[in-house]
Design a protein around this motif. Structure first.
Motif, short mmCIF file in Angstrom:
data_model
loop_
_atom_site.label_atom_id
_atom_site.label_comp_id
_atom_site.label_asym_id
_atom_site.label_seq_id
_atom_site.Cartn_x
_atom_site.Cartn_y
_atom_site.Cartn_z
N ARG A 129 36.70 -40.33 96.90
CA ARG A 129 35.85 -39.69 97.91
C ARG A 129 36.17 -40.25 99.30
O ARG A 129 36.27 -39.50 100.28
CB ARG A 129 34.38 -39.93 97.58
CG ARG A 129 33.44 -39.05 98.38
CD ARG A 129 31.99 -39.22 97.94
NE ARG A 129 31.79 -38.84 96.55
CZ ARG A 129 31.30 -39.65 95.62
NH1 ARG A 129 30.97 -40.88 95.91
NH2 ARG A 129 31.14 -39.22 94.39
N ASP A 156 37.62 -38.10 102.48
CA ASP A 156 36.88 -38.12 103.74
C ASP A 156 37.78 -38.52 104.89
O ASP A 156 37.74 -37.90 105.97
CB ASP A 156 35.69 -39.08 103.65
CG ASP A 156 34.56 -38.55 102.80
OD1 ASP A 156 34.54 -37.33 102.53
OD2 ASP A 156 33.69 -39.35 102.40
N ARG A 175 38.93 -36.20 108.16
CA ARG A 175 38.71 -36.65 109.54
C ARG A 175 40.02 -36.81 110.30
O ARG A 175 40.02 -37.03 111.51
CB ARG A 175 37.95 -37.98 109.53
CG ARG A 175 36.51 -37.86 109.09
CD ARG A 175 35.73 -39.12 109.38
NE ARG A 175 36.31 -40.29 108.75
CZ ARG A 175 35.84 -40.89 107.64
NH1 ARG A 175 34.78 -40.40 107.05
NH2 ARG A 175 36.43 -41.95 107.15
#
Length: 64
Positions: free
Chosen positions: A47, A51, A55
């Protein structure tokens, strides 16, 4: 001889079914808990990776 001394010997009994079930359940729960902790740790890493990828902090493309 004044007489035979009585020596307490442990009597051999068969396996205790209840004790075996409790030991088996305990070991199973401990192993399951460790496996779940490992799984949650791996899930957290994945995860975090996605992420950071979303970004734009990391890339999977090699820069030339």
């Amino acid at each position: 001889m004044a007489g035979a001394h009585k020596i307490a010997h442990a009597t051999l009994k068969g396996p205790s079914v209840v004790k075996e079930i409790i030991i088996g359940l305990s070991l199973g729960l401990v192993a399951g808990g460790l496996w779940k902790m490992h799984h949650w740790n791996e899930q957290r890493k994945v995860r975090s990776f996605y992420d950071m990828l979303d970004r734009g902090e990391i890339s999977v493309v090699v820069e030339e």
